[in-house]
Design a protein around this motif. Structure first.
Motif, short mmCIF file in Angstrom:
data_model
loop_
_atom_site.label_atom_id
_atom_site.label_comp_id
_atom_site.label_asym_id
_atom_site.label_seq_id
_atom_site.Cartn_x
_atom_site.Cartn_y
_atom_site.Cartn_z
N SER A 165 2.07 26.65 -24.72
CA SER A 165 2.78 25.56 -25.39
C SER A 165 2.05 25.12 -26.65
CB SER A 165 2.93 24.37 -24.43
OG SER A 165 3.53 23.27 -25.07
N PHE A 166 0.72 25.08 -26.57
CA PHE A 166 -0.06 24.64 -27.74
C PHE A 166 0.05 25.65 -28.88
CE2 PHE A 166 -3.90 24.68 -30.32
CZ PHE A 166 -4.00 23.36 -30.71
N VAL A 167 -0.15 26.95 -28.60
CA VAL A 167 -0.15 27.92 -29.70
C VAL A 167 1.23 28.03 -30.33
CG1 VAL A 167 -2.12 29.22 -28.81
CG2 VAL A 167 0.19 29.88 -28.10
N ALA A 194 -6.94 26.39 -28.68
CA ALA A 194 -5.90 26.42 -27.64
C ALA A 194 -6.51 26.31 -26.25
CB ALA A 194 -5.09 27.71 -27.77
N PHE A 195 -7.55 27.05 -25.99
CA PHE A 195 -8.16 27.02 -24.66
C PHE A 195 -8.99 25.75 -24.45
CE2 PHE A 195 -6.80 31.35 -24.72
CZ PHE A 195 -6.58 31.67 -23.39
N LYS A 196 -9.37 25.12 -25.52
CA LYS A 196 -10.09 23.84 -25.41
C LYS A 196 -9.16 22.77 -24.82
CE LYS A 196 -13.00 20.72 -28.14
NZ LYS A 196 -13.53 20.42 -29.51
N VAL A 240 -3.00 35.26 -28.73
CA VAL A 240 -2.70 34.86 -27.34
C VAL A 240 -1.36 35.48 -26.94
CG1 VAL A 240 -2.23 32.93 -25.79
CG2 VAL A 240 -3.96 32.69 -27.59
N TYR A 241 -1.38 36.17 -25.79
CA TYR A 241 -0.14 36.72 -25.26
C TYR A 241 0.65 35.60 -24.61
CZ TYR A 241 3.10 39.52 -22.52
OH TYR A 241 4.25 40.06 -21.98
N VAL A 242 1.94 35.43 -25.01
CA VAL A 242 2.74 34.31 -24.53
C VAL A 242 3.86 34.76 -23.59
CG1 VAL A 242 2.22 32.88 -26.53
CG2 VAL A 242 4.23 34.40 -26.59
N MET A 246 5.56 39.12 -26.33
CA MET A 246 5.28 38.41 -27.59
C MET A 246 3.84 37.87 -27.60
SD MET A 246 8.27 38.63 -29.10
CE MET A 246 8.26 37.39 -30.40
N PHE A 247 3.35 37.68 -28.76
CA PHE A 247 2.02 37.05 -28.92
C PHE A 247 2.08 36.07 -30.09
CE2 PHE A 247 1.65 40.38 -32.09
CZ PHE A 247 0.85 39.83 -33.09
#
Length: 274
Positions: A165-167, A194-196, A240-242, A246-247
């Motif tokens: 959601s963030f990316v 994003a991971f933070k 990031v793979y979403v 898709m990435f």
């Protein structure tokens, strides 16, 4: 009257007043002349003494003047030599500075050419690596959207959903080298930020992020996996793979943060940290 008075030869001649006056004048003149001569002789006799007494004073003054003139001449000559030496030194320094500047320009131009050549070589290597990856994994793009369940229909949950959601919310923002948000990112800056959001601290650069978790196969991707391009430990790009093939990644200054299919630029590998 004397008895011899009538004899002419025995009669005393009378002196006339004029002759007496004349003789007196002559005598006075002679005496005056002698006096003047005496005075002149005295003056002439005294003159060497007076000159002898004054001569040392005049000689000392003259010597001092000569010495001062010599000192002034020597000082002027020294000043002239000093000025000439300074002019020569300044000319030499200017010549050396000009030569140094020309040398610096040549070196700068050589460095610029070397950097440009290195950039072109790096771009060529990257292009070759991408072409090689495309050739080596022809099935990846074919399987996107219709392949395995893990890459096509997986639904993200929990922390993975928050990362995705963030990316996706950053899509459209600018790419700036070294940036970590909120208005711009580079590729590793976007992944780290994003991971933070879910409490996971990742290294800052792509090389370290490509080894931060467990290596996974590209045929077994899950939403939230970190994709990398290049070798593990030497990656030059991450995203990031979403899910659904898709990435999301901060690609470059031209595109910024974008969402693309894996076929757009097939990755080299992936790691899982969730």
């Amino acid at each position: 009257m004397s008895h011899t008075a009538h004899i002419r030869s025995h009669r005393k001649p009378r002196r006339s007043a004029s002759r007496v006056a004349m003789r007196a004048g002559v005598a006075g003149g002679v005496l005056g002349t002698l006096a003047v001569a005496g005075s002149s002789a005295s003056a002439n006799a005294a003159e060497p003494v007076t000159q002898t007494l004054e001569l040392p004073t005049l000689t000392a003054d003259l010597a001092a003047q000569v010495a001062q003139s010599a000192d002034a001449t020597e000082q002027a000559a020294a000043n002239y030599r000093l000025g000439a030496e300074r002019d020569a030194a300044a000319a030499k320094a200017a010549k050396q500075a000009k030569a140094d500047l020309a040398d610096a320009k040549k070196k700068a131009e050589a460095r610029k050419k070397a950097a440009e050549a290195a950039r072109k070589r790096a771009a060529a290597r990257a292009a070759a690596e991408r072409a090689s990856r495309t050739t080596d994994r022809p099935t990846l793009s074919a399987s996107v959207g219709v392949g395995s369940t893990s890459t096509s229909v997986s639904t993200a949950t929990g922390s993975a959903a928050a990362v995705i959601s963030f990316v996706k919310a950053q899509v459209g923002k600018a790419y700036v080298s070294g940036a970590t948000g909120p208005s711009a990112y580079d590729c590793s800056g976007l992944v780290q930020t994003a991971f933070k959001q879910v409490g996971i601290s990742l290294p800052r650069v792509s090389q370290d992020q490509s080894t931060a978790g467990t290596q996974v196969s590209l045929s077994n991707l899950q939403p939230g996996d970190i994709l990398y391009w290049g070798g593990a430990g030497s990656a030059y790009h991450v995203g990031v793979y979403v899910g659904d093939g898709m990435f999301v990644g901060a690609q470059n200054p031209s595109t910024g943060v974008v969402e693309r299919p894996l076929s757009y630029d097939p990755p080299s590998g992936a790691v899982r940290v969730l």
